[in-house]
Design a protein around this motif. Structure first.
Motif, PDB file in Angstrom:
ATOM      1  N   GLY A 191      27.022 -44.436  53.885  1.00 53.89           N
ATOM      2  CA  GLY A 191      25.626 -44.177  53.572  1.00 53.89           C
ATOM      3  C   GLY A 191      25.098 -45.036  52.450  1.00 53.89           C
ATOM      4  N   PHE A 192      23.896 -44.685  52.014  1.00 56.65           N
ATOM      5  CA  PHE A 192      23.160 -45.395  50.967  1.00 56.65           C
ATOM      6  C   PHE A 192      22.886 -44.354  49.870  1.00 56.65           C
ATOM      7  CE2 PHE A 192      18.936 -48.003  50.380  1.00 56.65           C
ATOM      8  CZ  PHE A 192      19.391 -48.445  49.140  1.00 56.65           C
ATOM      9  N   PRO A 193      23.837 -44.122  48.974  1.00 54.70           N
ATOM     10  CA  PRO A 193      23.805 -42.969  48.068  1.00 54.70           C
ATOM     11  C   PRO A 193      22.530 -42.772  47.262  1.00 54.70           C
ATOM     12  CG  PRO A 193      25.929 -44.045  47.958  1.00 54.70           C
ATOM     13  CD  PRO A 193      25.042 -44.926  48.784  1.00 54.70           C
ATOM     14  N   ILE A 194      21.904 -43.855  46.800  1.00 52.05           N
ATOM     15  CA  ILE A 194      20.725 -43.677  45.959  1.00 52.05           C
ATOM     16  C   ILE A 194      19.490 -43.272  46.766  1.00 52.05           C
ATOM     17  CG2 ILE A 194      19.741 -46.000  45.991  1.00 52.05           C
ATOM     18  CD1 ILE A 194      19.472 -45.676  42.873  1.00 52.05           C
ATOM     19  N   SER A 195      19.558 -43.385  48.084  1.00 52.47           N
ATOM     20  CA  SER A 195      18.377 -43.132  48.906  1.00 52.47           C
ATOM     21  C   SER A 195      17.956 -41.672  48.916  1.00 52.47           C
ATOM     22  CB  SER A 195      18.607 -43.610  50.343  1.00 52.47           C
ATOM     23  OG  SER A 195      19.637 -42.849  50.967  1.00 52.47           O
ATOM     24  N   SER A 196      18.922 -40.738  48.772  1.00 50.19           N
ATOM     25  CA  SER A 196      18.586 -39.315  48.747  1.00 50.19           C
ATOM     26  C   SER A 196      19.787 -38.513  48.269  1.00 50.19           C
ATOM     27  CB  SER A 196      18.180 -38.830  50.143  1.00 50.19           C
ATOM     28  OG  SER A 196      19.311 -38.728  50.985  1.00 50.19           O
ATOM     29  N   PRO A 197      19.547 -37.317  47.727  1.00 46.36           N
ATOM     30  CA  PRO A 197      20.664 -36.454  47.324  1.00 46.36           C
ATOM     31  C   PRO A 197      21.574 -36.114  48.496  1.00 46.36           C
ATOM     32  CG  PRO A 197      18.610 -35.668  46.354  1.00 46.36           C
ATOM     33  CD  PRO A 197      18.235 -36.742  47.332  1.00 46.36           C
ATOM     34  N   GLY A 198      20.971 -35.950  49.679  1.00 49.28           N
ATOM     35  CA  GLY A 198      21.765 -35.641  50.864  1.00 49.28           C
ATOM     36  C   GLY A 198      22.719 -36.764  51.222  1.00 49.28           C
ATOM     37  N   ASP A 199      22.241 -38.008  51.131  1.00 44.99           N
ATOM     38  CA  ASP A 199      23.102 -39.149  51.440  1.00 44.99           C
ATOM     39  C   ASP A 199      24.214 -39.288  50.402  1.00 44.99           C
ATOM     40  OD1 ASP A 199      22.896 -40.651  53.772  1.00 44.99           O
ATOM     41  OD2 ASP A 199      22.509 -42.496  52.666  1.00 44.99           O
ATOM     42  N   TYR A 200      23.875 -39.052  49.152  1.00 48.77           N
ATOM     43  CA  TYR A 200      24.870 -39.093  48.071  1.00 48.77           C
ATOM     44  C   TYR A 200      25.980 -38.073  48.349  1.00 48.77           C
ATOM     45  CZ  TYR A 200      26.896 -38.539  43.386  1.00 48.77           C
ATOM     46  OH  TYR A 200      27.764 -38.456  42.322  1.00 48.77           O
ATOM     47  N   LYS A 201      25.592 -36.852  48.700  1.00 49.34           N
ATOM     48  CA  LYS A 201      26.563 -35.804  48.980  1.00 49.34           C
ATOM     49  C   LYS A 201      27.418 -36.159  50.191  1.00 49.34           C
ATOM     50  CE  LYS A 201      26.978 -30.912  50.201  1.00 49.34           C
ATOM     51  NZ  LYS A 201      26.229 -29.679  50.580  1.00 49.34           N
ATOM     52  N   SER A 202      26.791 -36.714  51.215  1.00 46.54           N
ATOM     53  CA  SER A 202      27.528 -37.085  52.427  1.00 46.54           C
ATOM     54  C   SER A 202      28.593 -38.126  52.136  1.00 46.54           C
ATOM     55  CB  SER A 202      26.555 -37.610  53.489  1.00 46.54           C
ATOM     56  OG  SER A 202      25.696 -36.589  53.932  1.00 46.54           O
ATOM     57  N   VAL A 203      28.240 -39.135  51.322  1.00 43.88           N
ATOM     58  CA  VAL A 203      29.217 -40.163  50.965  1.00 43.88           C
ATOM     59  C   VAL A 203      30.392 -39.528  50.219  1.00 43.88           C
ATOM     60  CG1 VAL A 203      29.639 -42.245  49.598  1.00 43.88           C
ATOM     61  CG2 VAL A 203      27.527 -42.040  50.944  1.00 43.88           C
ATOM     62  N   GLN A 204      30.093 -38.653  49.290  1.00 43.26           N
ATOM     63  CA  GLN A 204      31.152 -37.976  48.533  1.00 43.26           C
ATOM     64  C   GLN A 204      32.080 -37.186  49.444  1.00 43.26           C
ATOM     65  OE1 GLN A 204      29.728 -35.464  45.307  1.00 43.26           O
ATOM     66  NE2 GLN A 204      30.446 -36.979  43.840  1.00 43.26           N
ATOM     67  N   GLU A 205      31.500 -36.407  50.364  1.00 47.26           N
ATOM     68  CA  GLU A 205      32.301 -35.557  51.241  1.00 47.26           C
ATOM     69  C   GLU A 205      33.116 -36.378  52.230  1.00 47.26           C
ATOM     70  OE1 GLU A 205      32.774 -32.287  50.832  1.00 47.26           O
ATOM     71  OE2 GLU A 205      31.543 -32.615  49.039  1.00 47.26           O
ATOM     72  N   ILE A 206      32.575 -37.486  52.676  1.00 44.58           N
ATOM     73  CA  ILE A 206      33.328 -38.372  53.569  1.00 44.58           C
ATOM     74  C   ILE A 206      34.516 -38.970  52.828  1.00 44.58           C
ATOM     75  CG2 ILE A 206      33.239 -40.587  54.804  1.00 44.58           C
ATOM     76  CD1 ILE A 206      30.347 -39.793  55.622  1.00 44.58           C
ATOM     77  N   CYS A 207      34.299 -39.346  51.571  1.00 45.72           N
ATOM     78  CA  CYS A 207      35.395 -39.878  50.747  1.00 45.72           C
ATOM     79  C   CYS A 207      36.538 -38.873  50.644  1.00 45.72           C
ATOM     80  CB  CYS A 207      34.901 -40.218  49.349  1.00 45.72           C
ATOM     81  SG  CYS A 207      33.817 -41.659  49.273  1.00 45.72           S
ATOM     82  N   LYS A 208      36.205 -37.613  50.510  1.00 43.17           N
ATOM     83  CA  LYS A 208      37.228 -36.567  50.402  1.00 43.17           C
ATOM     84  C   LYS A 208      37.935 -36.325  51.732  1.00 43.17           C
ATOM     85  CE  LYS A 208      34.586 -34.023  46.864  1.00 43.17           C
ATOM     86  NZ  LYS A 208      33.812 -32.774  46.602  1.00 43.17           N
ATOM     87  N   SER A 209      37.244 -36.588  52.829  1.00 44.69           N
ATOM     88  CA  SER A 209      37.763 -36.245  54.155  1.00 44.69           C
ATOM     89  C   SER A 209      38.595 -37.342  54.803  1.00 44.69           C
ATOM     90  CB  SER A 209      36.587 -35.896  55.093  1.00 44.69           C
ATOM     91  OG  SER A 209      35.813 -34.861  54.560  1.00 44.69           O
ATOM     92  N   VAL A 210      38.317 -38.591  54.434  1.00 40.38           N
ATOM     93  CA  VAL A 210      38.990 -39.729  55.073  1.00 40.38           C
ATOM     94  C   VAL A 210      40.285 -40.048  54.342  1.00 40.38           C
ATOM     95  CG1 VAL A 210      38.759 -42.197  55.567  1.00 40.38           C
ATOM     96  CG2 VAL A 210      36.840 -40.657  55.992  1.00 40.38           C
ATOM     97  N   SER A 211      41.308 -40.410  55.100  1.00 42.18           N
ATOM     98  CA  SER A 211      42.631 -40.679  54.517  1.00 42.18           C
ATOM     99  C   SER A 211      42.692 -42.043  53.850  1.00 42.18           C
ATOM    100  CB  SER A 211      43.706 -40.585  55.601  1.00 42.18           C
ATOM    101  OG  SER A 211      43.633 -41.709  56.454  1.00 42.18           O
ATOM    102  N   ASN A 212      43.894 -42.443  53.484  1.00 46.97           N
ATOM    103  CA  ASN A 212      44.061 -43.698  52.739  1.00 46.97           C
ATOM    104  C   ASN A 212      44.252 -44.914  53.624  1.00 46.97           C
ATOM    105  OD1 ASN A 212      46.589 -43.164  53.691  1.00 46.97           O
ATOM    106  ND2 ASN A 212      47.602 -43.084  51.696  1.00 46.97           N
TER     107      ASN A 212
END
Length: 407
Positions: free
Chosen positions: A47-68
């Motif tokens: 995503g594009f984190p600065i574009s909206s709080p929702g996009d910021y949250k989505s990027v964070q949650e994807i980071c937590k969900s995806v493996s190494n």
């Protein structure tokens, strides 16, 4: 000859979501991201984190969900605040990448930024240096590279490499280039940019003239090592390079000496998931994933497919996760297809009976777009012909393709 790996950078969750009416919530984005990782993509642009709080949250949650094993990437402009927010959003990523950049064409420099080439280079360098404070892996995009003079493009690429860019993206932002022009642009950079061998050169092509996949192919044939693409080719305006198209082109053409890590058998289910979540229907004649991609209604084609699948299919549907080809009965269908469908239902018709049934079938078919199995039984009853009924479905002796079953 050793094959060269092409990295697949999926931007369905960023560029793909920029389609009007295609808003995804965090739960849907995480679900798609997990499926993309399972598919085998190398990079997920979350995503594009600065574009909206929702996009910021989505990027964070994807980071937590995806493996190494999969890089998670966040987009930013060549603006410190953008880069800072992207860096923070990527905090939980095992393999984080910041994707930052700026327009480089005369049109963008003059009209969008009211600037000069020298100042654009300064901003590009500063953006890369600033991004390096947050992550090691920094991708730089030269927006509208398709309409940027090659000499200036090479100059800006050389500068961002010097200051730590690990990937350089050459977008054909408006879908302007012809394949030969885009391929030559990539080749020019490969041959004229100092340090180009240290980084991954990437394509990012738009489909305004229907050339996104062709341009991406030209790019990798001329030295690009990464393709930025989306599931079903969704994206801004007319869309982006279609992941399924470029991946299957590479898979089907071994002479290219290229390969990807994509598990192609998951392509169909991936397409359905993205279509369902985004609400973007896949056009019926879409290559690889359209509902008609492996359907046959012409009598000549049907006869060939029944005898040997390869006569009218260059791709095995099983390779993209589709169980079988479809024989669709329409007014264009011939006797071979009609007999084939009856055999699937367990009815064996001799030639005279088939001729009679076929004449009735054509009257039905002229009134309807497609004849169903229920209607086939009605036609058989109306014809009142003798037929052999056998519910056991056997393998077709004409072909080694187990997906096509007949009596």
């Amino acid at each position: 000859m050793e094959k060269n790996r092409i990295h697949i950078f999926d931007t369905t969750l960023r560029d793909g979501e920029q389609v009007p009416g295609c808003k995804l919530n965090t739960r849907e984005k995480v679900k798609i991201a997990k499926k993309l990782e399972f598919l085998g993509v190398d990079v997920i642009e979350a995503g594009f984190p600065i574009s909206s709080p929702g996009d910021y949250k989505s990027v964070q949650e994807i980071c937590k969900s995806v493996s190494n094993t999969t890089v998670v990437c966040a987009l930013s402009r060549a603006v410190e605040k953008d880069i800072e927010i992207a860096g923070i959003a990527l905090k939980y990523a095992k393999l984080p990448r910041i994707h930052t950049g700026i327009g480089t064409s005369h049109c963008h420099i003059h009209y969008k930024f009211n600037s000069t080439q020298e100042k654009i280079i300064e901003r590009a360098i500063h953006a890369v240096k600033y991004a390096k404070k947050y992550v090691e892996d920094v991708e730089f995009y030269a927006e509208d590279a398709g309409r940027t003079e090659n000499e200036f493009l090479a100059k800006i690429c050389e500068n961002v490499i010097k200051y730590g860019a690990t990937v350089i993206n050459i977008p054909d932002t408006t879908g302007y280039c012809l394949p030969k022009e885009y391929g030559c642009k990539i080749r020019f950079l490969k041959e004229n940019v100092k340090g180009i061998h240290k980084i991954i050169l990437s394509t990012h092509c738009h489909n305004d003239l229907g050339l996104a996949t062709a341009n991406s192919l030209a790019g990798i044939m001329n030295g690009a090592e990464q393709v930025e693409c989306t599931i079903n080719g969704i994206g801004e305006r007319a869309g982006n390079t279609s992941l399924e198209e470029i991946v299957m082109i590479i898979k089907q053409n071994s002479h290219l000496n290229l390969f990807t890590h994509i598990n192609t058998k998951l392509i169909s289910s991936m397409s359905h998931l993205v279509s369902k979540c985004t609400g973007m229907k896949v056009q019926a004649n879409k290559a690889i994933v359209g509902m008609n991609a492996f359907s046959h209604s012409s009598g000549i084609h049907q006869d060939g497919i029944i005898k040997k699948r390869e006569t009218y299919e260059s791709i095995n549907p099983e390779d993209v996760g589709i169980d079988k080809s479809s024989i669709i009965l329409t007014a264009r269908s011939g006797r071979a297809a009609l007999a084939y469908r009856y055999k699937k239902l367990g009815f064996f018709l001799k030639k005279n009976s088939l001729d009679l049934v076929y004449s009735i079938f054509l009257k039905y078919a002229d009134e309807k777009k497609e004849i169903t199995d229920m209607e086939l039984k009605k036609i058989l009853k109306k014809a009142n012909v003798n037929h052999k009924k056998n519910n056991k479905v056997l393998k077709n002796h004409h072909t080694n393709d187990r997906r096509i079953n007949v009596l």
